[in-house]
Design an enzyme around this catalytic site. Structure first.
Site, mmCIF file in Angstrom:
data_model
loop_
_atom_site.group_PDB
_atom_site.id
_atom_site.type_symbol
_atom_site.label_atom_id
_atom_site.label_comp_id
_atom_site.label_asym_id
_atom_site.label_seq_id
_atom_site.Cartn_x
_atom_site.Cartn_y
_atom_site.Cartn_z
ATOM 1 C CB SER A 58 6.623 30.759 -3.836
ATOM 2 O OG SER A 58 8.398 30.911 -3.749
ATOM 3 N NE ARG A 108 10.406 24.371 -3.019
ATOM 4 C CZ ARG A 108 9.211 25.726 -2.524
ATOM 5 N NH1 ARG A 108 9.792 26.053 -2.326
ATOM 6 N NH2 ARG A 108 9.144 24.622 -1.231
ATOM 7 C CD GLU A 160 7.444 27.430 2.257
ATOM 8 O OE1 GLU A 160 7.461 26.696 1.749
ATOM 9 O OE2 GLU A 160 9.158 27.853 1.378
ATOM 10 C CB THR A 182 -1.025 0.230 1.609
ATOM 11 O OG1 THR A 182 -1.263 1.964 1.247
ATOM 12 C CG2 THR A 182 -0.167 -0.415 3.000
ATOM 13 C CB ILE A 183 0.552 4.396 -2.054
ATOM 14 C CG1 ILE A 183 -0.729 4.889 -1.805
ATOM 15 C CG2 ILE A 183 1.233 3.764 -3.300
ATOM 16 C CD1 ILE A 183 -0.446 5.993 -3.089
ATOM 17 C CG ASP A 184 -2.255 4.793 1.805
ATOM 18 O OD1 ASP A 184 -2.133 5.908 0.861
ATOM 19 O OD2 ASP A 184 -3.621 4.002 1.923
ATOM 20 N NE ARG A 221 -6.178 3.747 3.478
ATOM 21 C CZ ARG A 221 -6.385 2.293 3.598
ATOM 22 N NH1 ARG A 221 -7.760 1.909 3.609
ATOM 23 N NH2 ARG A 221 -5.856 1.505 4.983
ATOM 24 C CD GLN A 250 -0.182 11.410 -4.408
ATOM 25 O OE1 GLN A 250 0.060 11.605 -3.242
ATOM 26 N NE2 GLN A 250 -2.131 12.305 -4.931
#
Lengths: 323, 323, 323, 323
Positions: A216, A155, A188, A126-128, A172, A255
């Site tokens: 920015s 950016r 930031e 899982t990417i989470d 999630r 993603q």
């Protein structure tokens, strides 16, 4: 053990194919046959089994997604359908299984195993990165690098136009992708569900930056952020800071895909190997993890229910490094 | 001509830095001084001029964004402020200008030029490729490849889950990014404002694909699509096709950033050189373009008002290649 | 401590800029001034010091290379020149230093420190990952992923032409880049200096693969391989296997550059922060490392002289996973 | 025409798969069957034919290499073997062919066609861009961008160490990859076979740059450069400029692989479509090209023997832009 099955379930993650490849080749190395179950529990019920040999998994280590596909399967929540799945599994001569997926996948495997006692070992895909029992899950490092690459691009335009960008990333209920892509992207501010945020804090950070010659800013917002999604937070920021040019972007499904990173391919390969070895050792009902570079076995029950804490030091880092 | 200025205006585009570099070095090569105007017309009014030498533009050819920044400037719409800008320009000894940007940039330059007769040459810098007088605008090829890379990633997950994805890409009123990233990404359908689409057609295409064993599908929707944005169209598709797993992703601002492709760097370099040479030849009020690999000069008036047609053959291609 | 210096030395590595940024901003956070020494020890002798503030390190976290540059400095091996360097350092009011580099960098720092007692803390920056006292060095993960991306591309052509490719990767005396890019790239064989290889073994592996229907093969050879470089080994393979189409490619210096991965940026940021905090705690003559996700401090003497072992399990993995 | 064949031959190039996909789907669209010939002329002799349907070419548009493989075939130079190939082709019911490849491929096709009158249309697939009759060949844009990405990485390290790098790129007798990646990479010098270079000129350029505060330099050398390969030229430069830190890197086979760029995918798709349409129109013995964005048909004889000139303006650009 003469024949095992491997399947993927839940959301796909880069590296699942590398894990399938490792399961297949490690099994073959030990003289065990392998079948792939197509579309996870759905395929189990339907008997969608396909024999896998060494060539079947050739040239897939670099592919995103999962060659065995994944699918929702509400039927598997009922005993009758699980009985049908079990019959199919037994008919096919399958004596053990490797399940690649996340929380839901292991919950299904755990119930199935308790009912029918088919030895099953899980690999965290899982990417989470939200699973207890492993430092990293398969797909997480790739997702972080994909998000980072997107933030680098954003950016460029934020900087050219003196803009503030709120970037929403996946994860999630967990803030792992957010915190890592945020630090890596020089954000930031990073907003994660594991840490209490306040709307005033967001405004304060943006104001402080502008006063200190930052033209920015990037704010990374985790999907599960308790203050709301990126649109909601940015909307309030626009009200409070009408002179700033504030934009929102949601990175979305990019993603989930893409060629896995080296870390994910190696992790997936080690886990796939370890899963087969665990089956051979008579283990079952456990998730493979890698903690401090060592293979560990965690009972499904712990992997599912225990909470992996986010390193709070990382949140502090964001504040210091963005001054 | 002893001194010229260069500035960027409008939305930033990858390759603008390569163009600035070419303007600066070509001018120096011809013995002309160069100043950069920071933040376009805003900087012109404020007198934000910075001298640029060969080192100033070293190591920027590969950077996205614009080192000279860009900004909105509503003041420039009024004569009084343009007079102030003109005074600043004259005080700085600037005798000619290169303006890098899109439609709005050239409109401003055209008015300024008619009022004050400062020779100005434009270079088309916009990811949208919507300018008459050039085959490609600076930044377009990079944006297409960024969108394509995202679509490749989305296909991984679409394919793993048998899903339909509606992917919204940028392009304002033009469908160039959509058509090129759609063909390159192997999309089943591309919806652009230049071509009439119907909701029934969308449904029909998705149904036909499913009946012909296509388990997943990608629909690329241009920002300016007349049937609505990707969310709207996907919402209707969900109603009509409740059994399909339909998702939406909006690629957003990642399409504006990133290192420019080879094509964009070379195009931007050629255009920057040609702009300086045009000033030296006494030209003004023209946009540099590249058509059939040759430099062409198009009056601002045409570049702004004439419409570049989309190659309809490409739309036909999508239908044939996705069968 | 009121003022510290930071410098990079030895071969450049992606992530060095992220480390410089973290040093600067952490120091500023603690109210300490920072100067950058340009070109390492050479700049120290020449007094090439440049003050660094928060803006100086803005927008560099994603850049490869090192903004402070690096250079060889043979003079620093002699006491006289080190005395000169010391005088320059004292004149500039520098009370502590952060040295980012590898073995040679720390050897210089160690001698300097013993002679003049300037507190110095090291951050391990080298793509080779060959330093004791840390799981990863800054730049390693990026170099591995760059090598992996190249191997993926080479596999495309190897596979299309049924070819065998010998791919040489960097790493000096260490096989880390080779083993990780080899496993990640699905190599049939990985040859590293830490493991005895035999020419017969190479031939055997290639023959076995061909007999088992593998039409192509990738052999990753570490720079420090004891049997010779990739050209030498491939030359012998060509003699023994005249019917195979065998090619060689040396990835070379592309492995040193590029935008750092998320892992490298975060690692570099953590290490830079920890280095400043170590100086504040009165530490000196130590290298910062991250072991099992915790910051550790290793005396320069150990970091320089102790050998970090390669995980032999990984070599076994190659054999099993490439069957 | 009821059945056609498609094959790839010669060096593989990114985009060949996109072209195969377009051939297959366009043929199916017109109700024509398609077979793939595996390994080009070798497969023709061996009768390695495989039927291709829409699914066969699904999800390959983004893959480097060629799914139909390529191979040398010396037998095809003799009439006897060509007769055998012809018999196999006729037995399979093939009435027309699309050949994807370069010079050698079309020479073979031309002879075969003259002997046996099988209508054949060629698509230019080679990274070298050295074919008359088309602005771009399939794979060229991808190869240029791969080389450019490598040069960007090398510049990071060149710049950090004040080094001169000689970078050798592919292209056989043509300088297209060199000139485009050189301009895009901001090279100080590009050496191509189409332009006379002198060793003195190289030295002069490097000296001039150093005197003008350029601390590093990149020289791109085409494979076919008449002064010798990058190692030879760099060796002489080292002798003449002993104080410069001069390095060499040969990009090698990474230039052949990888996911094709948008331009290559679209070009390949258009050409594949046009090839089938040409067969349907009764054309034969011609290469498809795209000139000024229009499909053109060039007799094999011209495509093979006429020389495409390199735009000399580009060489002049390098000198001006690197000042």
């Amino acid at each position: 053990m003469k024949k095992i099955a491997v399947f993927t379930s839940g959301g796909d993650a880069p590296g699942m194919n590398a894990c399938i490849r490792a399961v297949v080749r490690t099994a073959l190395y030990h003289g065990i046959e392998v079948v792939g179950i197509v579309r996870g529990y759905k395929g189990m019920i339907e008997g969608s089994f396909t024999p896998l040999n060494s060539q079947s998994v050739s040239n897939i280590i670099q592919r995103g997604g999962t060659m065995l596909k994944s699918a929702r399967c509400d039927e598997f929540r009922s005993k009758e359908w699980r009985q049908i799945a079990y019959d199919k599994v037994i008919d096919a001569g399958i004596e053990g299984m490797v399940a690649i997926g996340g929380n839901g996948t292991f919950t299904g495997a755990d119930i199935f195993l308790k009912e029918f006692d088919i030895p099953t070992i899980g690999c965290p895909g899982t990417i989470d990165n939200d699973l207890y029992g492993t430092d990293y899950t398969i797909g997480f490092d790739t997702a972080v690098n994909t998000a980072l690459d997107a933030i680098d691009k954003i950016r460029d335009t934020a900087d050219s136009h003196d803009r503030v960008f709120f970037v929403e990333v996946m994860g999630r209920d967990a803030g792992y992708i957010a915190i890592q892509s945020g630090i890596g992207g020089g954000a930031e501010l990073v907003m994660v569900p594991e840490n209490p945020d306040s709307f005033e804090g967001v405004i304060e950070t943006l104001r402080y930056g502008r006063e200190n010659k930052k033209s920015s800013a990037i704010v990374v917002v985790a999907e599960g952020e308790e203050l709301g999604n990126a649109n909601v937070i940015a909307g309030k920021a626009k009200e409070a800071l009408p002179h700033m040019d504030i934009r929102v972007t949601n990175l979305g499904h990019i993603q989930r895909g893409g060629a896995p990173t080296a870390l994910d391919r190696i992790l997936a390969s080690r886990m796939g190997m370890a899963a087969v070895e665990a089956l051979l050792q008579g283990r079952k009902s456990e998730m493979i993890g890698v903690i401090n570079d060592e293979i560990v076995h965690t009972p499904f029950d712990d992997a599912i229910h225990k909470k992996k804490p986010l390193n709070k030091e990382l949140i502090k880092m964001v504040n210091i490094l963005s001054i």
